[in-house]
Design an enzyme around this catalytic site. Sequence first.
Site, PDB file in Angstrom:
ATOM      1  N   ASP A 103      -6.292   0.351   0.668  1.00 40.50           N
ATOM      2  CA  ASP A 103      -6.270   0.270   2.125  1.00 40.50           C
ATOM      3  C   ASP A 103      -7.615  -0.293   2.584  1.00 40.50           C
ATOM      4  OD1 ASP A 103      -8.053   2.326   1.698  1.00 40.50           O
ATOM      5  OD2 ASP A 103      -7.147   3.692   3.155  1.00 40.50           O
ATOM      6  N   LYS A 153       0.826  -1.205   0.000  1.00 45.32           N
ATOM      7  CA  LYS A 153       0.000   0.000   0.000  1.00 45.32           C
ATOM      8  C   LYS A 153       0.864   1.260   0.000  1.00 45.32           C
ATOM      9  CE  LYS A 153      -2.498   3.330   2.371  1.00 45.32           C
ATOM     10  NZ  LYS A 153      -2.087   4.338   3.371  1.00 45.32           N
TER      11      LYS A 153
END
Length: 269
Positions: free
Chosen positions: A230, A211
Site C-alpha cells: 500500500d 493490494k
Amino acid sequence: MENAKIRLCDAKSLDIEKTFECGQCFRWDRGADGAYYGVVGSYPAKVWTEDGEVYITSDAPEELWTEYFDLATDYAAVSAGFDGEYLRECTEYGFGIRILRQESWEALCSFIISQCNNISRIKGIVARLCENFGEKLEYGGRSFYAFPTANRLARLEPEDLAVIRSGYRAEYIICAARAVVSGELDLEALRACDYRSATAALRSVRGVGEKVANCVVLFGLSHMEAFPVDVWMKRALKEHFPPDFKPESLGKYAGLAQQYIFYHARSME
C-alpha cells in the site's frame, strides 16, 4: 469472563498489542482493563498479558487458538533469516507480531472494506456490519456479534447495507458474497492452491485489486509469501530497498517481513 483461562505462550512470542493493532485484523478491541476482546468464528474471547505470559478465556477448544495465532510456527527462527540493516531494524521493532490465521470470508469482506480507508473507520464499518447482520453472542456478561456469513449477505442488495455506511464498497461486498455462495469463488480451494493462482482468482471479483487480493491470501488463506503493498509499503520500499527489489527474495515468509516493515513505517510516522 474468568472461566477457561488458557495460557497461549510468552508475551515476547505474541505481543497482543502489536498483533491486533498492526492492520491485519479489525475485530479485536482493547478494553479499559488493557485486555483485548474479540470474536473468532462464533467464539467470543478475552486475551491479555499477565506476568510476561499471554492468556485467553473462551469457550473455544484450545486447538482453535493454537491455529489462529499460528503458535506452531517458530517466528524467532523465521525472523532470524531476514537480512539487511533496515529489515533487521524493522524485525526487531515489530517482533511479537504474529500473522493471524483468519477465516477466509471474513478476511475477504474486511479487506474489501479497507480500500481507501483508515483503520479506525474500517473497524467502525466492520462493527456495524456485524451488529446489523451477524448473529448476536453473549459471553461473560458482554454482547458480541459473529461476522455475517456470505449466505446472509448474498441475499441483500447494496442499498440494504446503507446502515453500515461503507459507501461504494457496499456493491463490492454483495458481489463477493454472491461469488462465494455461487461457487464462482471457492475460498477453501484457494487456500490449497499456489499463491499466485489464489491472487489471480480473487482479482476476478469485482472491487478486488492487487493490494486487497494480497491481504486476503496472506491473512485469510495463510499464503505466507504474499506481500501486500500500500502507500506505506511503497514509501518504505522506495526509501530503503533497491529499485529492483523482489518480495520473493524474502522467501516463503515474505508476508511476515512485510508486516514488520509496515508496522515500523506506520509507527515512525
